[in-house]
Design a protein around this motif. Structure first.
Motif, short mmCIF file in Angstrom:
data_model
loop_
_atom_site.label_atom_id
_atom_site.label_comp_id
_atom_site.label_asym_id
_atom_site.label_seq_id
_atom_site.Cartn_x
_atom_site.Cartn_y
_atom_site.Cartn_z
N VAL A 91 47.69 -7.31 74.63
CA VAL A 91 48.47 -7.22 75.88
C VAL A 91 48.17 -5.90 76.59
N SER A 92 48.30 -4.80 75.85
CA SER A 92 48.04 -3.49 76.44
C SER A 92 46.60 -3.39 76.92
N ALA A 93 45.67 -3.93 76.11
CA ALA A 93 44.26 -3.80 76.45
C ALA A 93 43.90 -4.60 77.71
N ILE A 94 44.53 -5.75 77.90
CA ILE A 94 44.24 -6.56 79.09
C ILE A 94 44.65 -5.78 80.34
N ILE A 95 45.84 -5.19 80.31
CA ILE A 95 46.31 -4.43 81.47
C ILE A 95 45.45 -3.18 81.65
N ALA A 96 45.15 -2.51 80.53
CA ALA A 96 44.36 -1.28 80.62
C ALA A 96 42.97 -1.55 81.18
N ALA A 97 42.47 -2.79 81.01
CA ALA A 97 41.16 -3.15 81.54
C ALA A 97 41.20 -3.37 83.05
N GLY A 98 42.39 -3.19 83.64
CA GLY A 98 42.49 -3.27 85.10
C GLY A 98 42.82 -4.66 85.61
N GLY A 111 53.70 -8.68 79.25
CA GLY A 111 52.92 -7.94 80.24
C GLY A 111 53.66 -6.78 80.85
N ASP A 112 54.96 -6.92 81.03
CA ASP A 112 55.71 -5.78 81.55
C ASP A 112 56.63 -5.16 80.49
N GLY A 113 56.35 -5.44 79.24
CA GLY A 113 57.09 -4.79 78.15
C GLY A 113 58.53 -5.26 78.04
N ASN A 114 58.82 -6.41 78.66
CA ASN A 114 60.20 -6.91 78.73
C ASN A 114 60.51 -7.79 77.52
N LEU A 115 61.19 -7.19 76.53
CA LEU A 115 61.52 -7.91 75.30
C LEU A 115 62.74 -8.81 75.50
N HIS A 116 62.69 -9.98 74.88
CA HIS A 116 63.85 -10.88 74.89
C HIS A 116 64.15 -11.36 73.47
N PRO A 117 64.58 -10.47 72.59
CA PRO A 117 64.89 -10.96 71.24
C PRO A 117 66.10 -11.90 71.28
N ILE A 118 65.93 -13.04 70.61
CA ILE A 118 67.03 -14.00 70.51
C ILE A 118 67.63 -13.86 69.12
N LEU A 119 68.92 -13.63 69.05
CA LEU A 119 69.59 -13.64 67.76
C LEU A 119 70.29 -15.00 67.64
N ALA A 120 69.83 -15.81 66.69
CA ALA A 120 70.40 -17.15 66.53
C ALA A 120 71.52 -17.09 65.49
N PHE A 121 72.62 -17.76 65.77
CA PHE A 121 73.74 -17.73 64.83
C PHE A 121 74.63 -18.95 65.02
#
Lengths: 478, 302
Positions: free
Chosen positions: A237-244, A374-384
């Motif tokens: 992910v980081s490398a794709i963005i860093a490649a421009g 791509g924008d570092g936006n985490l969405h952890p789902i806690l299932a319960f």
């Protein structure tokens, strides 16, 4: 509220709205919740059909010294639409008309209750769309998108809601009608439009919205990349963005998410993989072709397994169906889930992901990760399972630990879901008391008495006008 | 805990202090927008320097006094840019305080949409942070956008974090005589379409095969440079209004698809509705009750 006052308030609203003013137990229960796990209770629910009805409702509320809360589809995940202090709910579901499509100015005027996907579907034959596309786009409203400054997978390349709103008609908390922004390039004076977008209904209620239209890309390619190690996926992910390259979307799913989603939609996701990336490239054919090759070569350097390029629109839709239905698919393993939303620098994705797993383990919860990598936006789902005794306390504690870990990694509280009630008391993790007092000075310029969606966004204590604070119901979990 | 504030920003806060009138000078490239600064007022300049640049994150944090030239030099080493398209001697803070986008706005959007985080000094001489350092963030009320175009009347910009973009592989200007609205309708996300009532200039960017294919749709010749943009007046119209507007006297160049008209002829500020005006005055009174900042320059005319 006193019984007689409440009766008079309801009677006035009924005179205005007829059966579109409601106070039955079923409605009050339904509108007590949104997409979060929080819950409150409104006093009355109103379903206006016009700006002037919204204005009248606000005026009536003010006469009875009662707060009000605008609500779109109620899909928000931060409790922004959870009623605190027995407000009157002003639900915009019946204000759902696309009023005008103006291709010369590349905008459309819509009412706030228009659903996000309905708008883009309507625009499709004209060659345009509304760029923000939250996962809930089939059911979320444009008004709600404005309130939360919503994002979505394609905001990586196109920007979040604020960049796509030209103008807003707003009923202010004192009942006046204003227009913020206009169709001209620069607007006049200070940017009230920019300030209003993302203010979660605390500065007034938007009743008409001029959204900017984005040209549909001539070419779209969607790729599914699988990785045997989630760390390679994140590094890619980081490398794709860093490649421009800025793909139109760059989404990641972890092993558990892949398994759940595949069992649910049969999109052919590789269940043996540790992580997959869903990459979309759009634009003119040359740029798209260049992007596909670049993604391929970067991914190869990061030990990608298979690279599957969707052959046609049908396959592309299937790949996206997996991503967009991930949250619903969680029901296959647990009846309830708590979806988090934080942003970290892309370079810290792996580190924070590993912390998320450890935090979930420590609290005896299941963590599933499907997110906008791509924008570092985490969405952890806690299932319960909410019927389990004491589980909500564990979910709450784990949530706080995840937010703390994200901020320690140089991240922020929320990427796109807003602050609402859920993260209100976390604001101090990111802002000083003086920062928050300044935000409140600005909010108060619009609503000095705190009538519009009270007790949201800023923690109690940083606000000067918490007049409804004593009404926090026992059921609300903040 | 909130992030630590850099010593440069703290020193700027001390310099501004909690009393007395203050004028903030940037590169003086748009010095009289909103009126000439009052003479004899204590002048300060925001700190400068690139303080954190992470090319792989595509974000850059710098002092508000950093010139666009210095910013571009740092970013271009990694093939990145912030497409402000203003004078190289303009400062980042000045560009944002004035809030006027450059000529490639058609493709890249308004400059305010590049702002992720802002630290400003308020009228008490205290630092206020708003927004967040990541490429995407919702962090309470959007004071960053409020600051863009505020002419420094609500606070003095000290530090900004911006989102960067990759520099396109190919960038090409074309010119000639063709209906500009026809050009606009034909192209997919052109970077700029400028028009002076006679001649049209088009900026196309991307990979070269796309730029070539798009140029083939037009009946225009390649040119080295865009036209000079007159800067004594500036009108802001809806994009459609350019088709029928009363053409100003003297030279003018319009941004087709955007609605900005750059003119030789000075013009009056657009009117603001009474409701908006009272909200805006309320914001001014709350954020700078003593009217300390940038006297003489006005966002709201009397």
């Amino acid at each position: 509220m006193q019984k007689s006052l409440q009766d008079n308030l309801f009677s006035d609203l009924q005179t205005l709205l007829g059966e579109r003013a409601r106070d039955g137990d079923f409605e009050l229960g339904l509108y007590g919740k949104d997409g979060s796990v929080l819950e409150g209770r409104p006093s009355i629910v109103c379903l206006p059909q016009s700006t002037s009805e919204v204005q009248e409702i606000v005026k009536i509320c003010r006469r009875y010294d009662t707060p009000f809360l605008a609500r779109g589809s109620g899909t928000g995940l931060a409790g922004g639409a959870v009623p605190i202090g027995e407000p009157v709910i002003i639900a915009t579901a019946k204000m759902n008309k696309i009023l005008e499509v103006d291709l010369d100015n590349r905008i459309a005027w819509v009412e706030p209750g228009v659903l996000n996907l309905d708008l883009s579907n309507e625009l499709l034959p004209l060659g345009f769309h509304f760029a923000p596309d939250p996962s809930s786009q089939q059911v979320c409203s444009i008004g709600g998108n404005v309130a939360n400054n919503s994002g979505g997978p394609h905001c990586l390349a196109y920007g979040v809601t604020s960049a796509h709103i030209a103008a807003l008609e707003v009923v202010l908390p004192d009942g006046q009608i204003a227009q913020f922004g206009d169709l001209t390039a620069d607007g006049a004076g200070y940017d009230l439009r920019g300030l209003f977008v993302g203010s979660e209904g605390t500065m007034g209620i938007t009743t008409r919205i001029a959204v900017r239209l984005t040209q549909n890309p001539p070419e779209v390619r969607t790729l599914l990349l699988d990785f045997a190690d989630v760390r390679d996926g994140a590094a890619a992910v980081s490398a794709i963005i860093a490649a421009g390259l800025i793909p139109a979307a760059l989404e990641m799913m972890d092993k558990r998410a892949i398994e759940i989603v595949e069992a649910f939609v049969n999109a052919g996701y590789p269940t043996e993989a540790d992580a997959v990336l869903l990459v979309e490239l759009d634009g003119l054919p040359g740029g798209v072709e260049y992007g596909v090759e670049l993604v391929r070569s970067v991914a190869t350097r990061h030990h990608v397994g298979n690279v599957r390029v969707a052959a046609d629109e049908k396959e592309r839709a299937l790949l996206w169906k997996g991503r967009k239905n991930a949250f619903g698919a969680v029901a296959r393993i647990k009846p309830d889930y708590y979806l988090h939303d934080t942003v970290v620098p892309r370079g810290k994705l792996v580190e924070v992901l590993e912390k998320v797993y450890r935090i979930a383990d420590a609290h005896d919860l299941i963590a599933i990760n499907v997110f906008h990598a791509g924008d570092g936006n985490l969405h952890p789902i806690l299932a319960f399972d909410s019927s389990e005794k004491g589980v909500l306390e564990r979910v709450h504690a784990a949530g706080r630990a995840i937010v703390t870990a994200s901020i320690e990694a140089g991240g922020v509280l929320s990427g796109e879901h807003g602050i609402g009630l859920e993260k209100r008391d976390y604001m101090g993790m990111l802002f000083s008391a003086h920062d928050m007092a300044t935000q409140d000075l600005v909010r108060e310029a619009f609503d000095p008495d705190g009538f519009a969606n009270p007790l949201k966004v800023l923690p109690t204590g940083s606000r000067c006008s918490d007049s409804f604070g004593q009404h926090v119901p026992d059921g609300a979990w903040v | 805990m909130p992030e630590e504030i850099s010593p440069e920003v703290l020193a700027f806060a001390t310099e501004i202090g909690s009393s007395g009138l203050v004028t903030v000078a940037g590169g003086r490239t748009q010095w009289t927008v909103g009126g000439s600064p009052l003479e004899g007022v204590r002048e300060v300049t925001a700190p400068s320097g690139i303080w954190a640049y992470e090319p792989e994150e595509m974000t850059v944090r710098c002092g508000a006094g950093t010139t666009l030239q210095e910013l571009s030099a740092a970013l271009s080493k990694y093939g990145q840019m912030v497409p402000f398209d203003l004078s190289p001697s303009a400062t980042v803070g000045g560009a944002l305080a004035v809030g006027r986008s450059g000529y490639r706005r058609l493709r890249y959007g308004h400059i305010r949409d590049f702002v992720l985080q802002v630290r400003h000094i308020d009228h008490k001489g205290q630092v206020v942070s708003a927004g967040g350092p990541t490429v995407k963030n919702v962090s309470g009320y959007d004071l960053c956008r409020l600051m863009v175009g505020s002419l420094g009347k609500l606070g003095c910009l000290a530090e900004v974090t911006l989102r960067c973009l990759p520099i396109p592989q190919t960038s090409k200007w074309l010119t000639g005589r063709q209906d500009p609205f026809d050009v606009f309708a034909k192209l997919y996300r052109p970077s700029a379409i400028l028009w002076d009532g006679d001649q049209v200039w088009v900026c196309l960017e991307g990979v070269s095969s796309d730029v070539e294919a798009q140029s083939d749709l037009l009946d225009l010749e390649e040119t080295a440079v865009p036209p000079r943009l007159p800067d004594r007046g500036r009108m802001s119209l809806a994009p459609k209004a350019l088709k029928t507007f009363d053409r100003p006297s003297g030279n003018w160049v319009a941004e087709v698809g955007v609605g900005v008209v750059h003119m030789e002829q000075p013009n009056a500020d657009p009117a603001i509705s009474n409701i908006n005006l009272s909200l805006m005055r309320e914001l001014e009174n709350r954020l700078d009750p003593g009217g300390r900042f940038n006297p003489g320059r006005k966002v709201l005319s009397e």
